[in-house]
Design a protein around this motif. Structure first.
Motif, mmCIF file in Angstrom:
data_model
loop_
_atom_site.group_PDB
_atom_site.id
_atom_site.type_symbol
_atom_site.label_atom_id
_atom_site.label_comp_id
_atom_site.label_asym_id
_atom_site.label_seq_id
_atom_site.Cartn_x
_atom_site.Cartn_y
_atom_site.Cartn_z
ATOM 1 N N GLU A 55 -6.564 14.154 -1.251
ATOM 2 C CA GLU A 55 -5.501 14.753 -0.389
ATOM 3 C C GLU A 55 -5.285 13.800 0.871
ATOM 4 N N ALA A 56 -6.326 13.200 1.457
ATOM 5 C CA ALA A 56 -6.083 12.245 2.658
ATOM 6 C C ALA A 56 -5.194 11.263 2.130
ATOM 7 N N MET A 57 -5.691 10.617 1.018
ATOM 8 C CA MET A 57 -4.735 9.662 0.435
ATOM 9 C C MET A 57 -3.164 9.710 0.359
ATOM 10 N N VAL A 58 -2.906 10.904 -0.270
ATOM 11 C CA VAL A 58 -1.497 11.505 -0.239
ATOM 12 C C VAL A 58 -1.033 11.787 1.041
ATOM 13 N N ALA B 47 -6.120 3.061 0.698
ATOM 14 C CA ALA B 47 -6.024 2.072 0.030
ATOM 15 C C ALA B 47 -6.732 2.129 -1.480
ATOM 16 N N GLY B 48 -7.509 3.146 -1.515
ATOM 17 C CA GLY B 48 -8.467 3.605 -2.464
ATOM 18 C C GLY B 48 -10.098 2.832 -2.284
ATOM 19 N N ALA B 49 -10.340 2.289 -1.073
ATOM 20 C CA ALA B 49 -11.541 1.874 -1.043
ATOM 21 C C ALA B 49 -12.672 2.931 -1.119
ATOM 22 N N SER B 50 -13.886 2.386 -1.330
ATOM 23 C CA SER B 50 -14.942 3.377 -1.308
ATOM 24 C C SER B 50 -15.675 3.495 -0.092
ATOM 25 N N ASN B 51 -16.832 4.395 0.362
ATOM 26 C CA ASN B 51 -17.393 4.363 1.460
ATOM 27 C C ASN B 51 -18.002 2.913 1.532
ATOM 28 N N LYS B 52 -18.531 2.554 0.715
ATOM 29 C CA LYS B 52 -19.180 1.189 0.531
ATOM 30 C C LYS B 52 -18.495 0.006 0.933
ATOM 31 N N GLU B 53 -17.330 -0.117 0.219
ATOM 32 C CA GLU B 53 -16.328 -1.103 0.827
ATOM 33 C C GLU B 53 -15.791 -1.021 2.099
#
Length: 77
Positions: A68-71, A32-38
């Motif tokens: 690559e993981a997102m895709v 979903a595009g979240a950062s590690n912090k999010e």
């Protein structure tokens, strides 16, 4: 509602059986595009723990980066 969650979890496990349930959660947030912090804030864990899970996900799925993981995740959605 519980049935829907169980079904979603089952479907994710079928797609990536090598990942743990927590890694599936992390991957969903990552996709979903979240950062590690999010991700850490959403799951109430430390960013270092998220980083470790992301590294494990990349290793288990033979990927080199988050993109690559997102895709890979989105291909099956």
């Amino acid at each position: 509602m519980l049935e829907v969650f169980a079904d979603r979890t089952g479907a994710r496990r079928e797609r990536f059986p090598e990942l743990s349930p927590r890694e599936h959660e992390i991957l969903e947030h990552l996709a979903a595009g979240a950062s590690n912090k999010e991700i850490a804030a959403a799951l109430v864990i430390s960013p270092v723990t998220v980083r470790n899970h992301v590294s494990n996900i990349l290793m288990k799925l033979h990927l080199t980066n988050r993109r690559e993981a997102m895709v890979r995740y989105r291909e099956g959605c």
